[in-house]
Motif scaffolding. Structure first.
Motif, PDB file in Angstrom:
ATOM      1  N   SER A  89      27.277  49.299  41.364  1.00 34.87           N
ATOM      2  CA  SER A  89      28.172  49.735  40.293  1.00 34.87           C
ATOM      3  C   SER A  89      29.409  50.425  40.846  1.00 34.87           C
ATOM      4  N   VAL A  90      29.214  51.234  41.888  1.00 38.27           N
ATOM      5  CA  VAL A  90      30.365  51.911  42.500  1.00 38.27           C
ATOM      6  C   VAL A  90      31.327  50.887  43.094  1.00 38.27           C
ATOM      7  N   LEU A  91      30.793  49.861  43.751  1.00 40.01           N
ATOM      8  CA  LEU A  91      31.659  48.834  44.341  1.00 40.01           C
ATOM      9  C   LEU A  91      32.360  48.011  43.266  1.00 40.01           C
ATOM     10  N   TYR A  92      31.607  47.574  42.269  1.00 42.38           N
ATOM     11  CA  TYR A  92      32.220  46.820  41.178  1.00 42.38           C
ATOM     12  C   TYR A  92      33.304  47.645  40.488  1.00 42.38           C
ATOM     13  N   THR A  93      32.954  48.872  40.149  1.00 43.81           N
ATOM     14  CA  THR A  93      33.823  49.684  39.303  1.00 43.81           C
ATOM     15  C   THR A  93      34.983  50.285  40.081  1.00 43.81           C
ATOM     16  N   GLY A  94      34.694  50.883  41.229  1.00 43.29           N
ATOM     17  CA  GLY A  94      35.760  51.517  41.997  1.00 43.29           C
ATOM     18  C   GLY A  94      36.829  50.535  42.436  1.00 43.29           C
ATOM     19  N   GLY A  95      36.386  49.408  43.013  1.00 44.81           N
ATOM     20  CA  GLY A  95      37.360  48.412  43.466  1.00 44.81           C
ATOM     21  C   GLY A  95      38.126  47.793  42.312  1.00 44.81           C
ATOM     22  N   ALA A  96      37.424  47.427  41.249  1.00 43.24           N
ATOM     23  CA  ALA A  96      38.083  46.789  40.105  1.00 43.24           C
ATOM     24  C   ALA A  96      39.026  47.762  39.406  1.00 43.24           C
ATOM     25  N   ALA A  97      38.639  49.025  39.278  1.00 37.56           N
ATOM     26  CA  ALA A  97      39.511  49.992  38.602  1.00 37.56           C
ATOM     27  C   ALA A  97      40.770  50.265  39.411  1.00 37.56           C
ATOM     28  N   LEU A  98      40.640  50.401  40.729  1.00 41.26           N
ATOM     29  CA  LEU A  98      41.810  50.660  41.565  1.00 41.26           C
ATOM     30  C   LEU A  98      42.759  49.468  41.580  1.00 41.26           C
ATOM     31  N   LEU A  99      42.238  48.289  41.913  1.00 41.17           N
ATOM     32  CA  LEU A  99      43.092  47.109  41.969  1.00 41.17           C
ATOM     33  C   LEU A  99      43.598  46.722  40.586  1.00 41.17           C
ATOM     34  N   GLY A 100      42.739  46.839  39.577  1.00 38.33           N
ATOM     35  CA  GLY A 100      43.161  46.516  38.220  1.00 38.33           C
ATOM     36  C   GLY A 100      44.258  47.433  37.723  1.00 38.33           C
ATOM     37  N   THR A 101      44.166  48.720  38.047  1.00 41.84           N
ATOM     38  CA  THR A 101      45.223  49.654  37.666  1.00 41.84           C
ATOM     39  C   THR A 101      46.522  49.329  38.369  1.00 41.84           C
ATOM     40  N   LEU A 102      46.458  48.999  39.652  1.00 35.95           N
ATOM     41  CA  LEU A 102      47.663  48.635  40.390  1.00 35.95           C
ATOM     42  C   LEU A 102      48.312  47.384  39.813  1.00 35.95           C
ATOM     43  N   ILE A 213      45.071  54.568  32.503  1.00 34.90           N
ATOM     44  CA  ILE A 213      44.640  53.179  32.712  1.00 34.90           C
ATOM     45  C   ILE A 213      43.411  53.139  33.605  1.00 34.90           C
ATOM     46  N   PHE A 214      43.428  53.929  34.676  1.00 37.41           N
ATOM     47  CA  PHE A 214      42.291  53.935  35.604  1.00 37.41           C
ATOM     48  C   PHE A 214      41.014  54.380  34.904  1.00 37.41           C
ATOM     49  N   LEU A 215      41.089  55.453  34.113  1.00 38.25           N
ATOM     50  CA  LEU A 215      39.887  55.955  33.459  1.00 38.25           C
ATOM     51  C   LEU A 215      39.356  54.964  32.428  1.00 38.25           C
ATOM     52  N   PHE A 216      40.250  54.391  31.628  1.00 38.92           N
ATOM     53  CA  PHE A 216      39.801  53.387  30.664  1.00 38.92           C
ATOM     54  C   PHE A 216      39.155  52.196  31.380  1.00 38.92           C
ATOM     55  N   HIS A 217      39.773  51.767  32.462  1.00 38.22           N
ATOM     56  CA  HIS A 217      39.249  50.615  33.208  1.00 38.22           C
ATOM     57  C   HIS A 217      37.931  50.982  33.886  1.00 38.22           C
ATOM     58  N   PHE A 218      37.862  52.172  34.453  1.00 36.97           N
ATOM     59  CA  PHE A 218      36.648  52.629  35.124  1.00 36.97           C
ATOM     60  C   PHE A 218      35.471  52.655  34.156  1.00 36.97           C
ATOM     61  N   VAL A 219      35.687  53.238  32.979  1.00 37.72           N
ATOM     62  CA  VAL A 219      34.614  53.330  31.984  1.00 37.72           C
ATOM     63  C   VAL A 219      34.202  51.941  31.508  1.00 37.72           C
ATOM     64  N   ALA A 220      35.195  51.063  31.277  1.00 38.74           N
ATOM     65  CA  ALA A 220      34.883  49.724  30.774  1.00 38.74           C
ATOM     66  C   ALA A 220      34.062  48.923  31.776  1.00 38.74           C
ATOM     67  N   VAL A 221      34.434  48.980  33.051  1.00 39.59           N
ATOM     68  CA  VAL A 221      33.713  48.204  34.064  1.00 39.59           C
ATOM     69  C   VAL A 221      32.348  48.824  34.341  1.00 39.59           C
TER      70      VAL A 221
END
Length: 293
Positions: A89-102, A213-221
């Motif tokens: 979950s950390v890998l899915y969420t952390g990577g997706a939230a960072l790159l998705g926010t960028l 954006i990061f927090l919304f994306h983090f929670v969603a993923v």
């Protein structure tokens, strides 16, 4: 123009009129707070009990405190599979939230500050993506990844999680109002390239929006359940949400899993609370900066 002095009776009436709406607002907020925090309280209390106490004591108050023992039992179960799910979950969420926010920030910034043919069409497509529920996209995504034989892999969950239409929309709205065109022109005159200007100037001005954006994306993923359920069959790739669900379906056959599901659910919400507490200071900084401007 003559003014009449306020009498004491009028002062009392005004004070009463202002106190009633304030009291009603506080009452409503108190009820909403209890409504949202009561399930968390029940979860925390349940995680401190053993199997016998969970069904034989009050669901909203403590018995013997066994939280540490329950956590050790959860971690040791099946060679620590819960820790593997948490790491996934950390890998899915952390990577997706960072790159998705960028990606969302760069796309929203480009739509706000550059003029090019088809800009409004692209933005309308992004808005339509906001309106489409994620559940409607799960099956088409599964069919696409099946065609390239990429299901049941890390990328089947990670790559779709990078897309964040709402983040693009929010970044464009904030960049339009929060990044002055004159400042960008001054940076270009000084010889700064577009990429450097974005990362050194625009991204800093957009920091409150980027945190949002990061927090919304983090929670969603982190809470994403349907996509992993469709894409993954290998238990070693499960995120913590899907792993706890798989345990919950086995409670009838393995009753001891009930307590592990409760303790695991409590632990699984900790990263969300930590992310919010660590990043909320950026909201305060952005609000105070806007007030100064």
């Amino acid at each position: 123009m003559t003014t009449h002095p306020t009498t004491p009776a009028e002062t009392v009436r005004r004070r009463d009129h202002s106190t009633v709406p304030r009291s009603a607002a506080m009452l409503i907020m108190g009820v909403c707070t209890v409504y949202f925090l009561l399930p968390l309280w029940w979860l925390f209390v349940g995680a401190t009990k053993n199997r016998e106490q969970f069904t034989g004591t009050s669901p909203l108050w403590f018995a013997d405190f066994h939280l540490a023992d329950n956590i050790r039992e959860l971690i040791a179960y099946r060679d620590g599979v819960f820790l593997r799910w948490t790491l996934n979950s950390v890998l899915y969420t952390g990577g997706a939230a960072l790159l998705g926010t960028l990606l969302a920030a760069m796309c929203g910034y480009a739509l706000a500050k550059y003029r090019f043919p088809g800009r409004e069409l692209i933005f309308n497509v992004v808005l339509s993506g906001v309106l489409v529920p994620a559940t409607a996209l799960a099956l088409p995504l599964f069919l696409i990844f099946s065609q390239v034989q990429a299901t049941n892999t890390f990328w089947a969950v990670f790559l779709p999680s990078l897309v964040n239409p709402f983040g693009v929309y929010l970044a464009r709205v904030y960049a339009t109002s929060g990044v002055p065109d004159g400042l960008l022109e001054a940076a270009r005159i000084d010889g700064s390239g577009e990429i450097r200007t974005f990362f050194t100037i625009s991204a800093r001005l957009m920091s409150p929006a980027l945190v949002t954006i990061f927090l919304f994306h983090f929670v969603a993923v982190w809470n994403n359940f349907l996509l992993p359920l469709i894409m993954l069959s290998d238990e070693r790739l499960f995120p913590v949400t899907l792993g706890l669900y798989s345990w919950n379906t086995q409670i009838a056959q393995v009753p001891e899993l009930r307590g592990m599901v409760i303790v695991g659910s409590l632990i699984s919400i900790a990263p969300l609370a930590v992310a919010f507490l660590l990043l909320q200071r950026f909201w305060r900084t952005g609000i105070s900066t806007g007030a100064v401007k």
